[in-house]
Every structure is written in C-alpha cells, then in structure tokens.
Design a protein around this motif. Sequence first.
Motif, short mmCIF file in Angstrom:
data_model
loop_
_atom_site.label_atom_id
_atom_site.label_comp_id
_atom_site.label_asym_id
_atom_site.label_seq_id
_atom_site.Cartn_x
_atom_site.Cartn_y
_atom_site.Cartn_z
N ASP A 88 41.11 -31.07 -16.48
CA ASP A 88 40.01 -31.73 -15.81
C ASP A 88 38.69 -31.20 -16.37
O ASP A 88 38.41 -30.00 -16.30
CB ASP A 88 40.05 -31.49 -14.30
CG ASP A 88 41.22 -32.17 -13.62
OD1 ASP A 88 41.82 -33.06 -14.24
OD2 ASP A 88 41.52 -31.82 -12.46
N GLY A 89 37.90 -32.07 -16.96
CA GLY A 89 36.62 -31.67 -17.56
C GLY A 89 36.75 -30.93 -18.88
O GLY A 89 35.76 -30.42 -19.41
N TYR A 90 37.96 -30.86 -19.42
CA TYR A 90 38.21 -30.10 -20.65
C TYR A 90 37.37 -30.60 -21.83
O TYR A 90 36.75 -29.80 -22.53
CB TYR A 90 39.71 -30.19 -20.99
CG TYR A 90 40.10 -29.50 -22.27
CD1 TYR A 90 40.30 -28.13 -22.31
CD2 TYR A 90 40.28 -30.22 -23.45
CE1 TYR A 90 40.68 -27.49 -23.48
CE2 TYR A 90 40.65 -29.60 -24.63
CZ TYR A 90 40.84 -28.24 -24.63
OH TYR A 90 41.21 -27.61 -25.80
N SER A 91 37.31 -31.90 -22.03
CA SER A 91 36.55 -32.45 -23.17
C SER A 91 35.08 -32.08 -23.10
O SER A 91 34.48 -31.69 -24.10
CB SER A 91 36.70 -33.97 -23.23
OG SER A 91 38.04 -34.32 -23.47
N GLU A 92 34.51 -32.18 -21.91
CA GLU A 92 33.09 -31.84 -21.74
C GLU A 92 32.84 -30.35 -21.99
O GLU A 92 31.88 -29.97 -22.65
CB GLU A 92 32.61 -32.22 -20.34
CG GLU A 92 32.58 -33.71 -20.09
CD GLU A 92 33.94 -34.28 -19.66
OE1 GLU A 92 34.90 -33.49 -19.45
OE2 GLU A 92 34.05 -35.51 -19.59
N ARG A 93 33.73 -29.49 -21.45
CA ARG A 93 33.56 -28.04 -21.65
C ARG A 93 33.69 -27.68 -23.12
O ARG A 93 32.92 -26.85 -23.63
CB ARG A 93 34.57 -27.27 -20.80
CG ARG A 93 34.27 -27.33 -19.31
CD ARG A 93 35.11 -26.36 -18.50
NE ARG A 93 36.53 -26.43 -18.74
CZ ARG A 93 37.38 -27.24 -18.09
NH1 ARG A 93 36.93 -28.05 -17.17
NH2 ARG A 93 38.66 -27.22 -18.36
N MET A 94 34.65 -28.29 -23.82
CA MET A 94 34.81 -27.99 -25.24
C MET A 94 33.64 -28.53 -26.06
O MET A 94 33.20 -27.88 -27.01
CB MET A 94 36.14 -28.55 -25.75
CG MET A 94 37.35 -27.81 -25.19
SD MET A 94 37.40 -26.05 -25.58
CE MET A 94 37.86 -26.13 -27.30
N ALA A 95 33.12 -29.70 -25.70
CA ALA A 95 31.96 -30.26 -26.41
C ALA A 95 30.74 -29.36 -26.22
O ALA A 95 29.99 -29.10 -27.17
CB ALA A 95 31.67 -31.68 -25.93
N ASP A 96 30.54 -28.87 -24.99
CA ASP A 96 29.43 -27.95 -24.74
C ASP A 96 29.58 -26.67 -25.54
O ASP A 96 28.62 -26.18 -26.14
CB ASP A 96 29.33 -27.60 -23.25
CG ASP A 96 28.86 -28.76 -22.39
OD1 ASP A 96 28.33 -29.75 -22.95
OD2 ASP A 96 29.02 -28.68 -21.16
N LEU A 97 30.77 -26.12 -25.56
CA LEU A 97 31.03 -24.89 -26.31
C LEU A 97 30.80 -25.12 -27.79
O LEU A 97 30.16 -24.30 -28.47
CB LEU A 97 32.46 -24.41 -26.05
CG LEU A 97 32.90 -23.15 -26.78
CD1 LEU A 97 32.00 -21.97 -26.42
CD2 LEU A 97 34.35 -22.84 -26.44
N SER A 98 31.28 -26.24 -28.31
CA SER A 98 31.09 -26.57 -29.72
C SER A 98 29.60 -26.68 -30.06
O SER A 98 29.15 -26.17 -31.09
CB SER A 98 31.82 -27.87 -30.05
OG SER A 98 31.65 -28.19 -31.40
N ALA A 99 28.84 -27.33 -29.20
CA ALA A 99 27.40 -27.48 -29.44
C ALA A 99 26.71 -26.12 -29.44
O ALA A 99 25.82 -25.87 -30.27
CB ALA A 99 26.79 -28.39 -28.38
N ARG A 100 27.11 -25.24 -28.56
CA ARG A 100 26.51 -23.89 -28.53
C ARG A 100 26.87 -23.09 -29.77
O ARG A 100 26.04 -22.38 -30.32
CB ARG A 100 26.95 -23.14 -27.28
CG ARG A 100 26.26 -23.60 -26.02
CD ARG A 100 26.40 -22.61 -24.87
NE ARG A 100 27.75 -22.15 -24.63
CZ ARG A 100 28.61 -22.72 -23.78
NH1 ARG A 100 28.27 -23.79 -23.13
NH2 ARG A 100 29.80 -22.20 -23.61
N LEU A 101 28.12 -23.22 -30.24
CA LEU A 101 28.55 -22.47 -31.42
C LEU A 101 27.91 -23.00 -32.69
O LEU A 101 27.56 -22.24 -33.58
CB LEU A 101 30.07 -22.52 -31.57
CG LEU A 101 30.88 -21.66 -30.62
CD1 LEU A 101 32.36 -21.86 -30.88
CD2 LEU A 101 30.51 -20.20 -30.72
N ASP A 102 27.82 -24.34 -32.79
CA ASP A 102 27.28 -24.95 -34.01
C ASP A 102 25.79 -24.67 -34.16
O ASP A 102 25.30 -24.50 -35.27
CB ASP A 102 27.53 -26.46 -34.02
CG ASP A 102 28.97 -26.80 -34.32
OD1 ASP A 102 29.69 -25.92 -34.81
OD2 ASP A 102 29.36 -27.94 -34.06
N GLY A 103 25.07 -24.63 -33.06
CA GLY A 103 23.63 -24.40 -33.14
C GLY A 103 22.92 -25.59 -33.76
O GLY A 103 23.55 -26.50 -34.30
N PRO A 104 21.60 -25.60 -33.71
CA PRO A 104 20.85 -26.75 -34.19
C PRO A 104 20.84 -26.91 -35.71
O PRO A 104 20.64 -28.01 -36.21
CB PRO A 104 19.44 -26.49 -33.66
CG PRO A 104 19.36 -25.02 -33.48
CD PRO A 104 20.76 -24.57 -33.14
#
Length: 129
Positions: A88-104
């Motif tokens: 439940d909410g896994y895709s959103e949590r992983m997308a948020d984590l990915s965005a934080r790791l990738d950086g701008p």
Amino acid sequence: MTENETATAAGDFAFSEGPVWSVQFARTKPGLTNAYLANLRAQWKPLMEEAKRQKLIRDYRIVVSPPTGRDDWNVMIVTEVENMAALDGYSERMADLSARLDGPDRPSHGCAQFRELLGMRLAREVFLK
C-alpha cells in the motif's frame, strides 16, 4: 467442499504465510546483458539498498539464466516486502526515495534501451508446518 475450504474451516493449514515477492521477468537485447546489469548496479542497486535501510523492502535479488527460447526471460529481478499491506503506497514511497537519491543534478536513466520487460507477478512465500 474442496480441500482448501475444509482446511480453512478446520484451521489446519499445511503452511504459514510469509513475505511477498515482486518478480519481474526481463529479456535483454542481444549483447546488452552486461550493460543492463551495470546500469542496475549504478542506478537501481543504490535505491534498493536505501529502501532496505529504511525498511521499505526486506531484500532483493537479481537472477540470470540462459533463456530456453527466443521469447523467454534471461534476467529476473525479485524484491521482497514484509506482506501484502507493505505494498500500500509502495510506488509513491519508492518514487519519493528515488527523487531524493537522484537529486536535482543527477539524471535518472531508464533500462528500456537494454531490455524488454516481459511481465511481473506477485508471489507469497509460504513456510511448510
């Protein structure tokens, strides 16, 4: 009454439920298996390691096998989560984590140039009693 219904009624299951595995089957393009795995190492593995550290996943695996035919997979990517509720909410949590790791400033590179995704399924591990 089926055997499964009888077991449910009696509460006598031959197994207990374990974690849930997301299994993806991919076929790499000719000559690109090593490039695909290198891309996974650079882009996907850091995400999985951080997801593990944050307990979003329990574990992950990559399995390589010679295909048995031209329509068969040769790379299987397996991710383990605690249970179905963990999705439940896994895709959103992983997308948020990915965005934080990738950086701008870090471009996120997909894997489509290396492989074709053949399918995905969820499977529950069971433990025999």
